[in-house]
Design a protein around this motif. Sequence first.
Motif, PDB file in Angstrom:
ATOM      1  N   LEU A  16      43.458  63.971  48.724  1.00  0.00           N
ATOM      2  CA  LEU A  16      43.700  65.654  48.965  1.00  0.00           C
ATOM      3  C   LEU A  16      44.138  66.232  50.031  1.00  0.00           C
ATOM      4  CD1 LEU A  16      39.901  66.523  47.282  1.00  0.00           C
ATOM      5  CD2 LEU A  16      42.122  66.586  46.399  1.00  0.00           C
ATOM      6  N   ASP A  17      44.280  65.452  51.153  1.00  0.00           N
ATOM      7  CA  ASP A  17      44.529  65.754  52.487  1.00  0.00           C
ATOM      8  C   ASP A  17      46.154  65.583  52.559  1.00  0.00           C
ATOM      9  OD1 ASP A  17      44.996  66.557  55.111  1.00  0.00           O
ATOM     10  OD2 ASP A  17      43.705  64.969  55.760  1.00  0.00           O
ATOM     11  N   ASN A  18      47.065  66.952  52.366  1.00  0.00           N
ATOM     12  CA  ASN A  18      48.303  66.647  52.566  1.00  0.00           C
ATOM     13  C   ASN A  18      48.899  66.255  53.706  1.00  0.00           C
ATOM     14  OD1 ASN A  18      48.859  67.139  49.501  1.00  0.00           O
ATOM     15  ND2 ASN A  18      48.550  69.529  50.117  1.00  0.00           N
ATOM     16  N   GLN A  22      50.957  59.263  54.736  1.00  0.00           N
ATOM     17  CA  GLN A  22      51.313  58.924  53.397  1.00  0.00           C
ATOM     18  C   GLN A  22      51.715  57.533  53.024  1.00  0.00           C
ATOM     19  OE1 GLN A  22      51.453  61.555  50.902  1.00  0.00           O
ATOM     20  NE2 GLN A  22      50.349  62.449  52.694  1.00  0.00           N
ATOM     21  N   VAL A  23      50.732  56.922  53.161  1.00  0.00           N
ATOM     22  CA  VAL A  23      50.565  55.121  52.932  1.00  0.00           C
ATOM     23  C   VAL A  23      50.880  55.366  51.383  1.00  0.00           C
ATOM     24  CG1 VAL A  23      49.122  54.760  54.867  1.00  0.00           C
ATOM     25  CG2 VAL A  23      48.139  55.174  52.472  1.00  0.00           C
ATOM     26  N   ASP A  24      51.324  53.960  51.209  1.00  0.00           N
ATOM     27  CA  ASP A  24      51.601  53.525  49.816  1.00  0.00           C
ATOM     28  C   ASP A  24      50.837  53.922  48.724  1.00  0.00           C
ATOM     29  OD1 ASP A  24      54.083  52.862  50.810  1.00  0.00           O
ATOM     30  OD2 ASP A  24      53.593  50.652  50.949  1.00  0.00           O
ATOM     31  N   TRP A  25      49.651  53.542  48.674  1.00  0.00           N
ATOM     32  CA  TRP A  25      48.429  53.668  47.583  1.00  0.00           C
ATOM     33  C   TRP A  25      48.323  55.214  47.500  1.00  0.00           C
ATOM     34  CZ3 TRP A  25      43.626  56.132  47.671  1.00  0.00           C
ATOM     35  CH2 TRP A  25      43.283  56.494  49.198  1.00  0.00           C
ATOM     36  N   VAL A  27      50.870  57.499  47.690  1.00  0.00           N
ATOM     37  CA  VAL A  27      51.750  57.692  47.086  1.00  0.00           C
ATOM     38  C   VAL A  27      51.873  57.496  45.613  1.00  0.00           C
ATOM     39  CG1 VAL A  27      54.452  57.576  46.872  1.00  0.00           C
ATOM     40  CG2 VAL A  27      53.255  57.994  49.187  1.00  0.00           C
ATOM     41  N   MET A  28      51.122  56.434  45.386  1.00  0.00           N
ATOM     42  CA  MET A  28      51.131  55.545  43.953  1.00  0.00           C
ATOM     43  C   MET A  28      50.334  56.568  43.018  1.00  0.00           C
ATOM     44  SD  MET A  28      51.248  51.580  44.812  1.00  0.00           S
ATOM     45  CE  MET A  28      50.813  51.177  43.344  1.00  0.00           C
ATOM     46  N   GLU A  29      49.048  56.991  43.490  1.00  0.00           N
ATOM     47  CA  GLU A  29      48.195  57.718  42.955  1.00  0.00           C
ATOM     48  C   GLU A  29      48.697  58.972  42.592  1.00  0.00           C
ATOM     49  OE1 GLU A  29      45.965  55.478  41.991  1.00  0.00           O
ATOM     50  OE2 GLU A  29      46.065  54.154  43.624  1.00  0.00           O
TER      51      GLU A  29
END
Length: 332
Positions: A16-18, A22-25, A27-29
């Motif tokens: 939820l925290d923008n 921004q780690v890969d997992w 970004v994927m979700e």
Amino acid sequence: MYYNWAVNIKNMIHLLDNSAQQVDWIVMEREDCSPCNIGATLLSPIHLNNKNYNKNPIIHSTIRTWKQIKQNLKLRNLSLLIPIVNNPLFKPSIIDKSFIQWERMGIKMLGDLYELGKLLSFQQLQLKYNLKNNQYFKYLQIRDYLKKYTKDYHNMPTDLLDEAMKTKAESANLISYLYNIILNIEIPTTDGIRRDWEQELAINISKESWDNHLLQVHKCSINVRHTLIQFKTLHRLYYSKTKINKLFPNVSPICDKCLCQEATIAHSFVFCTKIQKFWNEIFDIFTKLIKIKLVPKPEWIIFGISEGNPELNVFQKNLLNYGLIMGKKAHT
């Protein structure tokens, strides 16, 4: 269980925290929820088709756990953290891109429409966020969405968990913090039980005395089974005839021993004439043992002796409490 809930909520906070890294997992979700907002998907007040998140097993598990948390902690169904833009249950936010302008002005989630738990009027929103008059129809749309998913949409105070989930994802000791929040929400009140005992025993039980009785439960014996007897007695968990009668009206509420009065829990343990003879004998034995005149008191029999008699030392009180538990064991 609470620890697993805390870990699940921590992962939700990352999603939820923008402002979080921004780690890969993450970004994927988020990509699997596109074009919808992942926050609106996770916090949805109703079940969403798994196609909304590309049948992602991690998101599916997160949503299931969040539903479990809401049910067990009796949380409000509609979270104030639900984003407005790209909300799958609020179609105008997907079709009408002008809601992005709302987001830029500061109206990012449902909670931004409220102040001190009260829904702001359109005029109040205009003053706070500088909305123009032509935005009124959008206000009516979002209000209709609120009305659809919660009854008292005019009054929605922020709950503890909503506030906790605003914490930054990188915050230290986040799991411990969330665990303590969950623990505070889960602790049930026993005021209703205290009032029931006051009514049945015809005595006044102060908050301080009641808290002391609760505290003494685990100290009454080193035997777990004996402690359980006191716990079940204090919390009125035994099935008296009156309680059974409420469940099965064909079962008589009259006491099986005296055959003349309704068998409430207090009657079954204290006031039944057949039981009173038993307690008189018990207290006579203790009077001879410690050489202090003791008269049966209903509150002593139910709660044990934790206060109120300066003539008794700690050893004598522990001895009496153990004997009272044994007496209650004989009648359960």
